[in-house]
Design an enzyme around this catalytic site. Structure first.
Site, PDB file in Angstrom:
ATOM      1  N   ASP A  16       0.860  -1.192   0.000  1.00  0.00           N
ATOM      2  CA  ASP A  16       0.000   0.000   0.000  1.00  0.00           C
ATOM      3  C   ASP A  16       0.890   1.234   0.000  1.00  0.00           C
ATOM      4  OD1 ASP A  16      -2.035   2.032   0.864  1.00  0.00           O
ATOM      5  OD2 ASP A  16      -3.261   0.218   1.114  1.00  0.00           O
TER       6      ASP A  16
ATOM      7  N   ASP B  83       4.045   1.789  -4.426  1.00  0.00           N
ATOM      8  CA  ASP B  83       3.003   2.190  -5.368  1.00  0.00           C
ATOM      9  C   ASP B  83       2.886   1.071  -6.398  1.00  0.00           C
ATOM     10  OD1 ASP B  83       1.525   3.213  -7.503  1.00  0.00           O
ATOM     11  OD2 ASP B  83       2.215   5.256  -7.133  1.00  0.00           O
TER      12      ASP B  83
ATOM     13  N   LEU C 237      -6.521  -4.890  -4.608  1.00  0.00           N
ATOM     14  CA  LEU C 237      -7.530  -3.907  -4.186  1.00  0.00           C
ATOM     15  C   LEU C 237      -7.024  -2.475  -4.304  1.00  0.00           C
ATOM     16  CD1 LEU C 237      -8.355  -6.635  -2.590  1.00  0.00           C
ATOM     17  CD2 LEU C 237      -9.536  -5.117  -1.042  1.00  0.00           C
TER      18      LEU C 237
ATOM     19  N   TYR D   1     -12.403   6.233 -12.803  1.00  0.00           N
ATOM     20  CA  TYR D   1     -12.571   5.019 -11.993  1.00  0.00           C
ATOM     21  C   TYR D   1     -13.205   3.907 -12.819  1.00  0.00           C
ATOM     22  CZ  TYR D   1     -14.076   2.252  -7.870  1.00  0.00           C
ATOM     23  OH  TYR D   1     -14.275   1.274  -6.927  1.00  0.00           O
TER      24      TYR D   1
ATOM     25  N   TYR E  96      -4.736 -11.970 -19.249  1.00  0.00           N
ATOM     26  CA  TYR E  96      -3.694 -12.789 -18.609  1.00  0.00           C
ATOM     27  C   TYR E  96      -4.211 -14.203 -18.357  1.00  0.00           C
ATOM     28  CZ  TYR E  96       0.062  -9.430 -18.021  1.00  0.00           C
ATOM     29  OH  TYR E  96       1.103  -8.577 -18.262  1.00  0.00           O
TER      30      TYR E  96
END
Ligand code: NAD
Ligand code: UDP
Length: 386
Positions: free
Chosen positions: A47, A72, A89, A161, A175
């Site tokens: 995080d 990051d 997440l 978003y 993937y």
């Protein structure tokens, strides 16, 4: 949280699963870390603390099986040693946050998702993407099934978003199909509970905060727009159930208990015993009019369904906000910085080397000064999402 879903978690080796949670210092991620630690095994949280906090990790940081790597995910994801499962997440999630951090949101959904997928690929690990009901935009189908393609404005204020998550889903499927990565996609609907941040503008913390301080309740537009609100322990159980399966999804994870925002305002006002007046403020552009998940698929394939009623969940959340506002904050102990471990506890297998070019710090509790180590576990019943 200890139920059959936790017992189905063993996607790891004989010495317990080793799981990476990106965005683990956030609201949902921190509860997920706690649940994984409770199930046994090791958890590595990645995080950059953009919208999350160390406060959310009080319980997790007190476990020797937990490591926090401050990275990051959009730059690079560095984890030493084996990984059995990656939950991705990391992303700003509230409209205020993702509009303030638009480019970072697009990068977390695109480069960040690729980096997390490649971590899973390198380790032959299970990968779970935290996608969103925003995939459906302002939907024209009710309730929303996973086969609905959505109605999204690609250049509106929510697009940073929505399109980031749509890309994240697309690259996850790429993937899976091209590289054979064992992926699963969860489309999370509005989730609420303890540890939500009061300043992120989301409706539940906004209304609770306003009621507890007797400020006017700011209902957007006429308040007839709906959301379906899921308590955080139910969402976390859904993510764990998806991880423990080999299902690709996408799966809607949400509570079909649909409510208008005006009804919600009255409900929270009654539960808090507040006398706040209700005022109407402008409806934000592209605010979805209705949102309600069809969760048949998750029920059939994951044997998952939400169990916490809105009365119960809202009650627990209100209790938590009350206690948090009321108590003098216990300070977190000093945090160890780059490199070694100040209290001599061994470094985790997931620790990054000091020579890494990415800014990666391992943070761990020293257990000194202000608070005894035992008080780092939050004993406070209101904090418990069960
Ligand atoms: P949150 O903001 O509390 O948590 C997000 C976490 O990601 C934070 O700790 C933040 O610091 C971290 N983060 C952000 N960008 C990062 C980056 N580039 N690198 C590393 N860390 C980064 O949000 P939340 O409500 O807990 O949401 C968690 C996830 O679930 C998000 O992906 C969100 O899109 C998804 N989701 C949440 C909801 C909800 O109602 N809460 C609904 C749908 C989907
Ligand atoms: N909302 C509101 N008052 C507030 C904050 C939000 O009426 O103080 C409304 C918002 O316009 C939206 C709904 O509540 O219709 C849910 O908003 P939130 O930001 O929680 O989530 P999202 O819109 O992403 O579902």
């Amino acid at each position: 949280m200890a139920d059959d879903v936790l017992r189905r978690v063993p996607f790891g080796g004989s010495d317990g699963p080793r799981t990476v949670v990106t965005g683990g210092a956030g609201f949902i991620g921190s509860w997920l870390c706690d649940a994984l630690l409770e199930a046994g095994g090791e958890v590595i949280c990645i995080d950059n603390l953009l919208t999350g906090s160390l406060e959310n990790l009080r319980t997790a940081l007190s476990s020797p099986n937990f490591r926090l790597l401050e990275q990051d995910v959009s730059d690079r994801v560095v984890v030493r040693g084996r990984v059995d499962c990656v939950f991705h997440l990391a992303s700003p999630a509230s409209p205020i946050h993702y509009q303030r951090h638009g480019i970072a949101t697009l990068r977390a959904g695109s480069a960040g998702t690729i980096n997390a997928l490649e971590l899973a690929q390198r380790n032959d690990a299970r990968f779970v993407l935290a996608s969103t009901s925003e995939i459906y935009g302002d939907p024209s189908q009710h309730p929303q099934t996973e086969s609905y393609w959505g109605h999204v404005n690609p250049i509106g204020p929510r697009s940073v978003y929505d399109e980031a998550k749509r890309f994240a889903e697309a690259v996850t499927m790429a993937y899976r199909n091209a590289e054979g990565v064992d992926t699963g996609i969860a489309r999370i609907f509005n989730t609420y509970g303890p540890r939500m941040s009061t300043d992120d503008g989301r409706v539940i913390p906004a209304f609770i905060g306003q009621c507890l301080s007797n400020q006017p309740l700011t209902v957007a537009g006429d308040g007839e727009q709906t959301r379906s609100l899921c308590y955080v322990s139910d969402t976390v159980r859904g993510l764990l159930a998806l991880a423990a399966s080999s299902e690709a999804g996408p799966f809607n994870l949400g509570n079909p208990d649909e409510v208008t925002m005006l009804e919600l305002a009255w409900r929270i006002r009654a539960l808090t015993g507040s006398e706040s007046e209700i005022v109407h403020v402008p409806l934000p552009q592209d605010d979805p009019r209705r949102r309600c998940p069809d969760i048949t698929l998750a029920g059939d394939r994951l044997r998952w369904a939400p169990t916490v009623s809105s009365e119960d969940g809202l009650g627990r959340t209100i209790d938590w906000f009350r206690r948090r506002d009321g108590r003098a904050r216990r300070p977190l102990s000093a945090l160890g910085a780059q490199g070694g471990h100040p209290n001599g506890r061994p470094r985790g297998r997931g620790a990054t080397g000091s020579g890494d070019r990415v800014r990666a710090r391992e943070l761990a509790l020293t257990g000194t000064t202000e608070a005894p180590a035992s008080s780092m576990r939050i004993p406070d019943q209101a904090e418990d999402p069960r």
